[in-house]
Motif scaffolding. Structure first.
Motif, PDB file in Angstrom:
ATOM      1  N   GLN A  93       0.832  -1.248  -0.081  1.00  0.00           N
ATOM      2  CA  GLN A  93       0.036  -0.072  -0.016  1.00  0.00           C
ATOM      3  C   GLN A  93       0.878   1.252   0.054  1.00  0.00           C
ATOM      4  N   ILE A  94       1.911   1.202   0.783  1.00  0.00           N
ATOM      5  CA  ILE A  94       2.906   2.547   0.722  1.00  0.00           C
ATOM      6  C   ILE A  94       3.450   2.519  -0.944  1.00  0.00           C
ATOM      7  N   TRP A  95       3.600   1.469  -1.467  1.00  0.00           N
ATOM      8  CA  TRP A  95       4.255   1.590  -2.966  1.00  0.00           C
ATOM      9  C   TRP A  95       3.145   2.135  -3.816  1.00  0.00           C
ATOM     10  N   GLN A  96       1.796   1.582  -3.831  1.00  0.00           N
ATOM     11  CA  GLN A  96       0.625   2.130  -4.495  1.00  0.00           C
ATOM     12  C   GLN A  96       0.614   3.677  -4.213  1.00  0.00           C
ATOM     13  N   TRP A  97       0.683   3.991  -2.807  1.00  0.00           N
ATOM     14  CA  TRP A  97       0.426   5.580  -2.731  1.00  0.00           C
ATOM     15  C   TRP A  97       1.614   6.233  -3.140  1.00  0.00           C
ATOM     16  N   CYS A  98       2.698   5.939  -3.119  1.00  0.00           N
ATOM     17  CA  CYS A  98       3.735   6.829  -3.625  1.00  0.00           C
ATOM     18  C   CYS A  98       3.695   6.808  -5.040  1.00  0.00           C
ATOM     19  N   SER A  99       3.323   5.591  -5.616  1.00  0.00           N
ATOM     20  CA  SER A  99       3.406   5.565  -7.274  1.00  0.00           C
ATOM     21  C   SER A  99       2.176   6.818  -7.658  1.00  0.00           C
ATOM     22  N   ALA A 100       1.132   6.463  -6.990  1.00  0.00           N
ATOM     23  CA  ALA A 100       0.205   7.610  -7.365  1.00  0.00           C
ATOM     24  C   ALA A 100       0.465   9.043  -7.115  1.00  0.00           C
ATOM     25  N   MET A 101       0.914   9.264  -6.218  1.00  0.00           N
ATOM     26  CA  MET A 101       1.453  11.043  -5.721  1.00  0.00           C
ATOM     27  C   MET A 101       2.953  11.095  -6.649  1.00  0.00           C
ATOM     28  N   GLY A 102       3.418  10.298  -7.135  1.00  0.00           N
ATOM     29  CA  GLY A 102       4.728  10.589  -7.644  1.00  0.00           C
ATOM     30  C   GLY A 102       5.876  10.944  -6.711  1.00  0.00           C
ATOM     31  N   ASP A 103       5.694  10.133  -5.475  1.00  0.00           N
ATOM     32  CA  ASP A 103       6.513  10.358  -4.490  1.00  0.00           C
ATOM     33  C   ASP A 103       7.810   9.390  -4.272  1.00  0.00           C
ATOM     34  N   ARG A 104       9.069   9.651  -4.732  1.00  0.00           N
ATOM     35  CA  ARG A 104      10.195   8.855  -4.597  1.00  0.00           C
ATOM     36  C   ARG A 104      10.950   8.885  -3.617  1.00  0.00           C
ATOM     37  N   ASN A 105      10.503   9.530  -2.595  1.00  0.00           N
ATOM     38  CA  ASN A 105      11.535   9.554  -1.523  1.00  0.00           C
ATOM     39  C   ASN A 105      11.807   8.340  -0.830  1.00  0.00           C
ATOM     40  N   PRO A 106      13.119   7.927  -0.897  1.00  0.00           N
ATOM     41  CA  PRO A 106      13.790   6.600  -0.597  1.00  0.00           C
ATOM     42  C   PRO A 106      13.699   6.269   0.648  1.00  0.00           C
ATOM     43  N   LEU A 107      12.950   7.128   1.818  1.00  0.00           N
ATOM     44  CA  LEU A 107      12.706   6.543   3.131  1.00  0.00           C
ATOM     45  C   LEU A 107      11.529   5.710   3.055  1.00  0.00           C
ATOM     46  N   TYR A 108      10.664   5.634   2.049  1.00  0.00           N
ATOM     47  CA  TYR A 108       9.482   5.069   1.991  1.00  0.00           C
ATOM     48  C   TYR A 108       9.786   3.624   1.356  1.00  0.00           C
ATOM     49  N   LEU A 109      10.521   3.406   0.367  1.00  0.00           N
ATOM     50  CA  LEU A 109      10.433   2.155  -0.142  1.00  0.00           C
ATOM     51  C   LEU A 109      11.887   1.681  -0.661  1.00  0.00           C
ATOM     52  N   ASP A 110      12.903   2.575  -0.549  1.00  0.00           N
ATOM     53  CA  ASP A 110      14.195   2.128  -0.969  1.00  0.00           C
ATOM     54  C   ASP A 110      14.963   1.178   0.098  1.00  0.00           C
ATOM     55  N   GLU A 111      14.952   0.022   0.125  1.00  0.00           N
ATOM     56  CA  GLU A 111      15.601  -0.838   1.169  1.00  0.00           C
ATOM     57  C   GLU A 111      16.838  -0.585   1.434  1.00  0.00           C
ATOM     58  N   ALA A 112      17.904   0.036   0.238  1.00  0.00           N
ATOM     59  CA  ALA A 112      19.233   0.207   0.794  1.00  0.00           C
ATOM     60  C   ALA A 112      19.290   1.286   1.492  1.00  0.00           C
ATOM     61  N   TYR A 113      18.600   2.314   1.120  1.00  0.00           N
ATOM     62  CA  TYR A 113      18.406   3.472   1.940  1.00  0.00           C
ATOM     63  C   TYR A 113      18.085   3.184   3.394  1.00  0.00           C
ATOM     64  N   GLN A 114      17.033   2.487   3.665  1.00  0.00           N
ATOM     65  CA  GLN A 114      16.458   2.318   4.930  1.00  0.00           C
ATOM     66  C   GLN A 114      17.773   1.614   5.595  1.00  0.00           C
ATOM     67  N   ALA A 115      18.424   0.586   5.151  1.00  0.00           N
ATOM     68  CA  ALA A 115      19.301  -0.149   5.690  1.00  0.00           C
ATOM     69  C   ALA A 115      20.567   0.713   5.923  1.00  0.00           C
ATOM     70  N   SER A 116      20.820   1.517   5.107  1.00  0.00           N
ATOM     71  CA  SER A 116      21.724   2.682   5.392  1.00  0.00           C
ATOM     72  C   SER A 116      21.535   3.348   6.489  1.00  0.00           C
ATOM     73  N   VAL A 117      20.305   3.829   7.053  1.00  0.00           N
ATOM     74  CA  VAL A 117      19.998   4.773   8.505  1.00  0.00           C
ATOM     75  C   VAL A 117      19.371   3.770   9.257  1.00  0.00           C
ATOM     76  N   GLY A 118      19.657   2.232   9.366  1.00  0.00           N
ATOM     77  CA  GLY A 118      19.212   1.589  10.481  1.00  0.00           C
ATOM     78  C   GLY A 118      17.823   0.975  10.442  1.00  0.00           C
ATOM     79  N   LEU A 119      16.880   1.390   9.248  1.00  0.00           N
ATOM     80  CA  LEU A 119      15.695   0.875   9.424  1.00  0.00           C
ATOM     81  C   LEU A 119      15.611  -0.405   8.820  1.00  0.00           C
ATOM     82  N   GLN A 120      14.733  -1.316   9.426  1.00  0.00           N
ATOM     83  CA  GLN A 120      14.472  -2.573   8.901  1.00  0.00           C
ATOM     84  C   GLN A 120      13.187  -2.773   8.388  1.00  0.00           C
TER      85      GLN A 120
END
Length: 362
Positions: free
Chosen positions: A58-85
């Protein structure tokens, strides 16, 4: 509370199943006495649960519709780099999680109490149409994948009878508390709606959206600068500093896709006859999509390290297909603890669709 003027129309999401249908016919308009309106306020109702936990899908669907490419939301590499699992949900998704399903049913375990009795009462008196007018939201924290949101709602104010370009009706403000499965509040909102009887419209209204295509072609739109999502340094900011402009074409795909992504199946956002019966020129963008686009605009500028703390919106001219919205903003205050206030707006050929302000923590 934002008020409709006699020459503007505020539009957005509709909370009840009967909304989008004309109030014309055999129903006789009957005004409410002040005591009757007072009796419809003050009762806290809930919980209204989510059908599913916060999910990456659902996060992906929302971001896709809004054109939101913030790596905080779906980029696993970025999430891992800031300690998010786990995936993190955009804060503007707040209201979406506990919306009703395609059949207009609430999730299992929700209270059986109707959350919008006031709208039933107003509809029975002939005021059956509804548009959202404003949001005033405080975000206490972001939701992570797996959270199970629910909400409680309280009608806190109902205005006297007002006359606007859309018709006569009442402004209704509800206070909504959004909590997770641990009963921890992650957001609070004041949401104001206008419940009205649609004013008579001319035959030319139904073609207004088509003329906007020509209007849009004649307007100048700034080119979008793709965000690089590099860290925004608080020390680099100045009062009055301009945010990059964002040009957003308003298409049928965006209006309908945004409504689906935000779990809003009210007909006025995908059915032109239903929208025109509500005195609108065509299907129109719901408030959740507007909120999502505002969130995208702010995070495109502030980057994945920023956190949205407050968002205040007022809705004005509708966003309908064939038009274009240009979002602009500026830094309005710099506070302690790296807090930044931004004032912003989104304008289309009719005027401002949205004006607002936000507070972000860097």
């Amino acid at each position: 509370m934002s008020m409709l003027s006699t020459d503007s129309a505020l539009v957005a999401s509709r909370p009840r199943h009967y909304l989008g249908q004309s109030a014309t016919g055999s129903i006789t308009l009957t005004a409410f006495e002040p005591a009757e309106l007072e009796a419809l306020t003050g009762q806290r109702l809930g919980p209204y649960n989510s059908f599913n936990p916060v999910s990456r899908v659902q996060i992906w669907q929302w971001c896709s519709a809004m054109g939101d490419r913030n790596p905080l939301y779906l980029d696993e590499a970025y999430q891992a780099s800031v300690g998010l699992q786990q995936a993190v949900a955009p804060p503007a998704m707040m209201q979406m999680w506990t919306m009703r399903d395609f059949n207009m049913d609430y999730a299992p375990g929700s209270t059986s109490a109707e959350p919008y009795r006031v709208f039933d009462e107003l509809s029975s008196r002939g005021y059956a149409e509804n548009v959202a007018v404003s949001y005033d939201i405080s975000f206490h924290r972001y939701l992570h994948e797996g959270a199970r949101p629910h909400h409680y709602t309280t009608v806190v104010a109902i205005s006297p009878l007002k006359t606007t370009a859309l018709g006569q009706g009442y402004f209704v403000t509800e206070q909504v508390e959004y909590l997770d499965q641990h009963e921890q509040c992650f957001a609070e909102a004041l949401i104001t709606y206008f419940q009205y009887r649609a004013a008579a419209t001319s035959a030319s209204t139904s073609t207004e959206a088509d003329t906007d295509t020509d209007n849009a072609a004649a307007r100048h739109f700034p080119e979008n600068t793709p965000p690089d999502f590099s860290p925004l340094e608080f020390s680099s900011l100045e009062l009055g500093q301009q945010l990059p402009a964002l040009t957003i074409p308003i298409t049928h795909k965006l209006v309908v896709g945004g409504a689906i992504a935000s779990q809003d199946f009210i007909p006025v956002h995908h059915n032109a006859p239903a929208a025109r019966a509500a005195a609108m020129p065509d299907i129109f963008m719901n408030i959740l999509t507007t909120c999502g686009l505002c969130g995208r605009y702010l995070s495109d500028w502030s980057g994945p390290g920023a956190r949205l703390q407050k968002l205040r919106l007022k809705l004005l001219a509708p966003n309908v297909p064939g038009d274009t919205m240009v979002m602009q903003g500026a830094v309005s205050a710099l506070g302690e603890d790296k807090l930044v206030d931004v004032e912003f707006s989104g304008a289309n050929s009719r005027g401002f669709h949205v004006t607002g302000s936000a507070t972000l923590s860097l």
